[in-house]
Design an enzyme around this catalytic site. Structure first.
Site, PDB file in Angstrom:
ATOM      1  N   ARG A  48      11.721  -5.372   3.468  1.00 51.44           N
ATOM      2  CA  ARG A  48      11.614  -3.961   3.872  1.00 51.44           C
ATOM      3  C   ARG A  48      12.600  -3.659   4.997  1.00 51.44           C
ATOM      4  O   ARG A  48      13.280  -2.635   4.988  1.00 51.44           O
ATOM      5  CB  ARG A  48      10.184  -3.655   4.315  1.00 51.44           C
ATOM      6  CG  ARG A  48      10.013  -2.263   4.885  1.00 51.44           C
ATOM      7  CD  ARG A  48       8.573  -1.837   4.900  1.00 51.44           C
ATOM      8  NE  ARG A  48       7.866  -2.327   6.075  1.00 51.44           N
ATOM      9  CZ  ARG A  48       6.536  -2.393   6.178  1.00 51.44           C
ATOM     10  NH1 ARG A  48       5.780  -2.034   5.167  1.00 51.44           N
ATOM     11  NH2 ARG A  48       5.967  -2.833   7.266  1.00 51.44           N
ATOM     12  N   LYS A  95       0.837  -1.212   0.000  1.00 52.81           N
ATOM     13  CA  LYS A  95       0.000   0.000   0.000  1.00 52.81           C
ATOM     14  C   LYS A  95       0.870   1.259   0.000  1.00 52.81           C
ATOM     15  O   LYS A  95       0.616   2.187  -0.759  1.00 52.81           O
ATOM     16  CB  LYS A  95      -0.931   0.032   1.236  1.00 52.81           C
ATOM     17  CG  LYS A  95      -1.877  -1.135   1.346  1.00 52.81           C
ATOM     18  CD  LYS A  95      -2.837  -0.983   2.516  1.00 52.81           C
ATOM     19  CE  LYS A  95      -2.183  -0.952   3.889  1.00 52.81           C
ATOM     20  NZ  LYS A  95      -1.526  -2.199   4.291  1.00 52.81           N
ATOM     21  N   ARG A 120      -0.322  -8.181  13.823  1.00 56.19           N
ATOM     22  CA  ARG A 120      -0.852  -7.265  12.806  1.00 56.19           C
ATOM     23  C   ARG A 120      -1.701  -8.029  11.783  1.00 56.19           C
ATOM     24  O   ARG A 120      -2.720  -7.540  11.325  1.00 56.19           O
ATOM     25  CB  ARG A 120       0.304  -6.514  12.121  1.00 56.19           C
ATOM     26  CG  ARG A 120       0.899  -5.446  13.031  1.00 56.19           C
ATOM     27  CD  ARG A 120       2.294  -5.033  12.591  1.00 56.19           C
ATOM     28  NE  ARG A 120       2.325  -4.389  11.308  1.00 56.19           N
ATOM     29  CZ  ARG A 120       3.410  -4.298  10.547  1.00 56.19           C
ATOM     30  NH1 ARG A 120       4.559  -4.827  10.958  1.00 56.19           N
ATOM     31  NH2 ARG A 120       3.360  -3.694   9.392  1.00 56.19           N
ATOM     32  N   ARG A 139      -9.433   1.008   8.942  1.00 59.39           N
ATOM     33  CA  ARG A 139      -8.967  -0.345   9.258  1.00 59.39           C
ATOM     34  C   ARG A 139     -10.024  -1.128  10.026  1.00 59.39           C
ATOM     35  O   ARG A 139      -9.775  -2.286  10.370  1.00 59.39           O
ATOM     36  CB  ARG A 139      -7.705  -0.253  10.111  1.00 59.39           C
ATOM     37  CG  ARG A 139      -6.410  -0.669   9.400  1.00 59.39           C
ATOM     38  CD  ARG A 139      -5.303  -0.458  10.385  1.00 59.39           C
ATOM     39  NE  ARG A 139      -4.076  -1.105  10.089  1.00 59.39           N
ATOM     40  CZ  ARG A 139      -3.015  -0.508   9.536  1.00 59.39           C
ATOM     41  NH1 ARG A 139      -3.114   0.725   9.114  1.00 59.39           N
ATOM     42  NH2 ARG A 139      -1.890  -1.163   9.404  1.00 59.39           N
ATOM     43  N   ARG A 165      11.231  -0.263  11.867  1.00 55.34           N
ATOM     44  CA  ARG A 165       9.984  -0.111  12.631  1.00 55.34           C
ATOM     45  C   ARG A 165       9.940  -1.115  13.782  1.00 55.34           C
ATOM     46  O   ARG A 165      10.266  -2.277  13.597  1.00 55.34           O
ATOM     47  CB  ARG A 165       8.793  -0.343  11.692  1.00 55.34           C
ATOM     48  CG  ARG A 165       8.541   0.806  10.760  1.00 55.34           C
ATOM     49  CD  ARG A 165       7.488   0.481   9.731  1.00 55.34           C
ATOM     50  NE  ARG A 165       6.267  -0.085  10.297  1.00 55.34           N
ATOM     51  CZ  ARG A 165       5.110  -0.147   9.653  1.00 55.34           C
ATOM     52  NH1 ARG A 165       5.025   0.343   8.428  1.00 55.34           N
ATOM     53  NH2 ARG A 165       4.057  -0.680  10.200  1.00 55.34           N
TER      54      ARG A 165
HETATM   55  P1  AMP Z   1       0.935   0.870   9.130  1.00 51.81           P
HETATM   56  O1  AMP Z   1       2.070   1.818   8.991  1.00 51.81           O
HETATM   57  O2  AMP Z   1      -0.241   1.227   8.272  1.00 51.81           O
HETATM   58  O3  AMP Z   1       1.357  -0.567   8.955  1.00 51.81           O
HETATM   59  O4  AMP Z   1       0.406   0.997  10.643  1.00 51.81           O
HETATM   60  C1  AMP Z   1       1.256   0.707  11.735  1.00 51.81           C
HETATM   61  C2  AMP Z   1       0.438   0.614  13.003  1.00 51.81           C
HETATM   62  O5  AMP Z   1      -0.204   1.854  13.272  1.00 51.81           O
HETATM   63  C3  AMP Z   1      -0.686  -0.418  12.986  1.00 51.81           C
HETATM   64  O6  AMP Z   1      -0.237  -1.729  13.281  1.00 51.81           O
HETATM   65  C4  AMP Z   1      -1.582   0.138  14.075  1.00 51.81           C
HETATM   66  O7  AMP Z   1      -1.052  -0.122  15.369  1.00 51.81           O
HETATM   67  C5  AMP Z   1      -1.473   1.641  13.858  1.00 51.81           C
HETATM   68  N1  AMP Z   1      -2.492   2.098  12.896  1.00 51.81           N
HETATM   69  C6  AMP Z   1      -2.273   2.643  11.667  1.00 51.81           C
HETATM   70  N2  AMP Z   1      -3.420   2.954  11.070  1.00 51.81           N
HETATM   71  C7  AMP Z   1      -4.398   2.602  11.926  1.00 51.81           C
HETATM   72  C8  AMP Z   1      -5.813   2.654  11.868  1.00 51.81           C
HETATM   73  N3  AMP Z   1      -6.465   3.137  10.797  1.00 51.81           N
HETATM   74  N4  AMP Z   1      -6.500   2.203  12.940  1.00 51.81           N
HETATM   75  C9  AMP Z   1      -5.879   1.721  14.035  1.00 51.81           C
HETATM   76  N5  AMP Z   1      -4.551   1.613  14.154  1.00 51.81           N
HETATM   77  C10 AMP Z   1      -3.809   2.062  13.103  1.00 51.81           C
END
Ligand code: AMP
Length: 216
Positions: free
Chosen positions: A127, A13, A150, A88, A139
């Site tokens: 990554r 994404k 996740r 999400r 990360r």
């Molecule tokens: P990402 O960078 O999109 O993989 O997001 C990393 C982490 O941020 C996720 O595992 C969640 O802990 C938090 N997070 C990001 N977007 C959301 C969302 N829309 N709702 C809830 N938690 C989020």
């Protein structure tokens, strides 16, 4: 143009969102990036989110919805945006519907990047190696334990959005297993931007567009 990119962690994404930003001059709104920035800045929201994120769990809906509401009200989002990592959960999607309705805005597309779970771990390992090679901090949630959580969160809380948007007739599914450039072409095809040829997708072709599995 206003888009949502849906897909599990490691589906691509972020990579595709960056591509679309460069091509179409719209902003990428990544809730993950916003939460990491808030955590790095040490804001109360950021500190609360930091531990949840490290465990691979989802940050509460009200927190994320408030962040997105602020962000899409900013001037640079006027020309359009790509939501990467939001919504999400179904309540987040419902909140987004309300936000857009209030602003009299529509979504142009909800694009699902469909990938086999087996490759996600490999992509995330890649990554990690690439970030380490660039000297960037890795990360904290790119660990096997957090990734497991996740994926669980994706299956339980985010995957239902596929049916949510399919029910609205808004979902476009793109084969995320092909190369980055081919996925980008398939997305352009979905958006009516004249994508080129992509290898055959794993599912049925949609309206003859390469790489597009289905529109529902
Ligand atoms: P990402 O960078 O999109 O993989 O997001 C990393 C982490 O941020 C996720 O595992 C969640 O802990 C938090 N997070 C990001 N977007 C959301 C969302 N829309 N709702 C809830 N938690 C989020």
């Amino acid at each position: 143009m206003r888009l949502i990119l849906l897909g599990p962690p490691g589906a691509g994404k972020g990579t595709q969102a960056k591509n679309l930003v460069e091509k179409h001059g719209i902003v990428q709104l990544s809730t993950g990036d916003m939460l990491r920035a808030a955590a790095a800045a040490g804001t109360p929201v950021g500190l609360r989110a930091k531990e949840i994120m490290a465990r691979g769990e989802l940050v509460p809906d009200d927190v994320v919805v408030a962040i997105v509401a602020d962000r899409i009200a900013q001037p640079d989002a006027k020309n359009g945006f790509i939501l990467d990592g939001f919504p999400r959960t179904v309540p987040q999607a419902e909140a987004l519907d309300r936000m857009l309705h209030e602003k009299k805005l529509d979504l142009d597309a909800v694009i699902e990047l469909k990938v086999e779970e087996g490759i996600l771990l490999k992509r995330i390992e890649k990554r990690i190696n690439e970030m380490a090679a660039r000297g960037e901090p890795v990360r904290v949630d790119d660990t096997p334990e957090a990734l497991h959580k996740r994926l669980e969160a994706y299956r339980a809380q985010t995957a239902p959005l596929i049916a949510f948007y399919a029910g609205k007739g808004a979902l476009q599914t793109v084969d995320g297993m092909v190369g980055v450039a081919d996925v980008a072409r398939a997305i352009d095809g979905v958006l009516g931007l004249g994508g080129g040829q992509a290898p055959p997708a794993g599912g049925r072709a949609s309206e003859g567009r390469p790489g597009v599995i289905a529109k529902t």
